[in-house]
Design an enzyme around this catalytic site. Structure first.
Site, PDB file in Angstrom:
ATOM      1  N   LEU A  72      -1.978   9.407  -4.478  1.00 56.30           N
ATOM      2  CA  LEU A  72      -2.502   9.752  -3.148  1.00 56.30           C
ATOM      3  C   LEU A  72      -3.996   9.489  -2.979  1.00 56.30           C
ATOM      4  O   LEU A  72      -4.711  10.278  -2.345  1.00 56.30           O
ATOM      5  CB  LEU A  72      -2.173  11.214  -2.805  1.00 56.30           C
ATOM      6  CG  LEU A  72      -0.687  11.520  -2.570  1.00 56.30           C
ATOM      7  CD1 LEU A  72      -0.461  13.022  -2.482  1.00 56.30           C
ATOM      8  CD2 LEU A  72      -0.190  10.839  -1.307  1.00 56.30           C
ATOM      9  N   CYS A 128       5.161  14.732  -2.938  1.00 60.52           N
ATOM     10  CA  CYS A 128       4.688  13.625  -3.772  1.00 60.52           C
ATOM     11  C   CYS A 128       4.874  13.994  -5.235  1.00 60.52           C
ATOM     12  O   CYS A 128       4.363  15.014  -5.686  1.00 60.52           O
ATOM     13  CB  CYS A 128       3.225  13.309  -3.513  1.00 60.52           C
ATOM     14  SG  CYS A 128       2.641  12.004  -4.615  1.00 60.52           S
ATOM     15  N   ASN A 190      11.365  11.274   0.061  1.00 60.07           N
ATOM     16  CA  ASN A 190      10.228  10.771  -0.701  1.00 60.07           C
ATOM     17  C   ASN A 190      10.806  10.083  -1.941  1.00 60.07           C
ATOM     18  O   ASN A 190      12.025   9.947  -2.072  1.00 60.07           O
ATOM     19  CB  ASN A 190       9.297  11.945  -1.064  1.00 60.07           C
ATOM     20  CG  ASN A 190       7.855  11.480  -1.268  1.00 60.07           C
ATOM     21  OD1 ASN A 190       7.622  10.424  -1.870  1.00 60.07           O
ATOM     22  ND2 ASN A 190       6.903  12.241  -0.779  1.00 60.07           N
ATOM     23  N   GLY A 242      14.499   2.899   0.818  1.00 62.54           N
ATOM     24  CA  GLY A 242      15.112   1.597   0.566  1.00 62.54           C
ATOM     25  C   GLY A 242      15.478   0.789   1.791  1.00 62.54           C
ATOM     26  O   GLY A 242      16.194  -0.215   1.689  1.00 62.54           O
TER      27      GLY A 242
END
Lengths: 302, 274
Positions: A72, A128, A190, A242
């Site tokens: 990040l 994350c 995520n 994807g």
């Protein structure tokens, strides 16, 4: 405009967005695509102060996808407000700012600074996998998700999107917690935590050892989770994981996603967002969907 | 005439392999027909894509030679291992299609010709797979300086390549770590052996070599440009995978960090910490 959608109170001209962290704040890819055509640009995660991110190597290719552990890296909210928002405002597209933090106070500081800014929605990144403190720690427990959502919702001036982690036992539990906390929209998934080892150097491929797996390789997992979540909540979902070609995006919409984000595909096809958009519109004509509403979650309803 | 980099937006498009040959163990030389060549500069690179869904990310490969008028680019690259993208590239034959994106990166800035003409001696250094991009640079310096002012120093672990390509463009010095040709050892050993000096240095190669050259340039007070390398995904400055440390706060990152693909790959040796 049959491809118009609504994310809570905000109307987007079409469902195609960018996945946070794969598109910067749009500037780099504005050399390839017309940002005016996108439903929204979702920016790279921004924190209260500049974050350096992880050591290099930060990425590794894997079969049909990639691992990243960028950590990040971002210039901090003040620089972001000064440069990135004015850049994006020049375009006729919605701005969704991805917000990251290590503590609840970090998130709230960023959300507060964005309160009087001309941005349309906030996406709260509680998922994350590459930042040790905060982030993922909130995102993996339903109580943590509920608490962050409620605290952010209380002070946010824009509608909020909670971005969920797939690295959980039951995605519907965290999705319901976010909805109960007041989330206007959910976005998922995520990246999935993964690893690669360089057998010639005999060391981890990433300096961070683990990274987030993304790209076409994760699409079936993402699609399953979007479908499950669509069955569990009544707020809109932005599906991602994807999506590289129009057919991928159509699958997510039929499974229950209102919006779709193109992520890793931007890295190897900078025109991917526009190709996905044109393909969705083509599909809607071909299968006689008069609007997005009739197409969203079609396989769940029929 | 070459447009400035700001005007020259990169594009992704299909190109055609003109020819390909193996020029050393695991080293391949490929000529590609593409109008990307029109806007390319020495030190820039292209992203090369494998036509294989399991290998999605592009491979960044430096430009070895640029023929602006003929729309031809030459790349010289190393096949890194079996079952890799570069191995797939090495199997491509003349006439086959290849997907590329470019030109990418800033390249070696040769636009201030009058200033560069004041240079007394230039030293162009390549190491390993950092050798190929120095060929186009050496060629273009021949339009700026006299041949005797151009010193070319190429270092290899063992097998040498591109030597006959370089020899017409300046005084060529070679270093090999196994001693098969030229100075035994590194490019730094060759600088010592031949007492090479310069007021301008350009280098591309492994980071240990670049670190030594940065130190040499500082000690001898010469202007030095280094071309860096790092694992990258997007190649256009968005993913933030390929960062390096910088001496000053960078305006884009708001940190002491720069993007090698977009802000580089060429940096002044004094602006980066390596």
């Amino acid at each position: 405009m049959r491809s118009r959608i609504k994310l809570g109170p905000v109307e987007l001209k079409n469902p195609v967005m960018t996945a946070s962290g794969t598109f910067g704040s749009g500037e780099e890819y504005s050399e390839f695509v017309d940002l005016n055509r996108l439903g929204a640009v979702v920016t790279k995660g921004v924190s209260n102060i500049p974050w350096r991110g992880n050591a290099t190597p930060r990425i590794a290719e894997t079969h049909g996808g990639m691992l990243n552990a960028i950590g990040l890296q971002n210039p901090g909210i003040d620089a972001f407000i000064e440069k990135d928002i004015p850049f994006l405002r020049r375009y006729d597209t919605k701005i969704i700012v991805n917000v990251c933090g290590k503590t609840l106070e970090d998130y709230l500081e960023v959300v507060e600074k964005l309160a009087d800014q001309p941005v349309d929605l906030l996406e709260i990144n509680i998922s994350c996998p590459n930042v040790k403190e905060g982030g993922i720690a909130f995102g993996q427990r339903p109580t943590g998700v509920f608490d962050v959502t409620q605290a952010v919702k209380k002070i946010a001036k824009q509608p909020i999107i909670m971005k969920l982690s797939p690295n959980v036992t039951d995605i519907t539990e965290v999705a319901r917690a976010a909805e109960a906390g007041g989330a206007d929209v959910l976005s998922l998934i995520n990246t999935l935590t993964g690893m690669k080892i360089d057998i010639h150097k005999r060391e981890f491929a990433l300096a961070n050892k683990t990274g987030g797996l993304s790209g076409p390789a994760i699409k079936p997992v993402a699609l399953r989770m979007v479908y499950q979540t669509a069955n569990a909540v009544s707020i809109p979902i932005i599906g991602m994981g994807g999506i590289a070609i129009p057919e991928d995006a159509v699958e997510f919409i039929l499974a229950g996603a209102t919006g779709v984000s193109v992520g890793t595909a931007n890295f190897y096809n900078p025109y991917a967002t526009i190709e996905v958009l044109e393909g969705i519109e083509q599909y809607m004509k071909e299968y006689d969907f008069p609007d997005m509403e009739s197409m969203i979650g079609f396989v769940r309803k029929h | 005439m070459i447009e400035s980099t700001k005007e020259a937006r990169p594009v992704k498009k299909a190109a055609r392999v003109v020819s390909q040959e193996k020029i050393a163990e695991d080293i391949y030389s490929m000529w590609i027909k593409t109008d990307v060549a029109r806007r390319a500069m020495p030190g820039q690179f292209i992203s090369v894509f494998a036509n294989d869904g399991s290998k999605l990310l592009p491979r960044p490969i430096s430009l070895c030679e640029i023929f602006h008028e003929a729309d031809i680019l030459r790349i010289v690259y190393r096949v890194t291992a079996a079952n890799t993208g570069t191995e797939l590239f090495s199997r491509l034959k003349a006439g086959e299609a290849i997907e590329i994106m470019g030109p990418l990166g800033n390249g070696f800035d040769l636009s201030e010709k009058n200033k560069l003409r004041q240079v007394r001696k230039v030293l162009i250094i390549g190491g390993g797979i950092g050798v190929p991009p120095m060929l186009q640079l050496a060629k273009e310096f021949n339009h700026i300086l006299d041949k005797h002012q151009i010193q070319l120093l190429m270092g290899y672990r063992d097998e040498v390549f591109l030597m006959s390509d370089f020899k017409d463009f300046g005084s060529l010095y070679i270093a090999t770590e196994n001693g098969s040709l030229g100075t035994v050892g590194t490019v730094m050993d060759a600088i010592d052996e031949f007492d090479l000096s310069a007021d301008m240095i350009y280098a591309c190669g492994p980071v240990r070599m670049l670190r030594a050259i940065k130190g040499y340039a500082k000690k001898n007070r010469c202007t030095c440009y280094l071309s860096l390398e790092e694992k990258m995904a997007c190649g256009v400055g968005a993913c933030l995978a390929c960062i390096c440390r910088s001496k000053e706060i960078d305006p884009h990152s708001n940190l002491r960090q720069k993007r090698i693909c977009k802000d580089g790959p060429v940096f002044l040796s004094t602006e980066v910490e390596i």
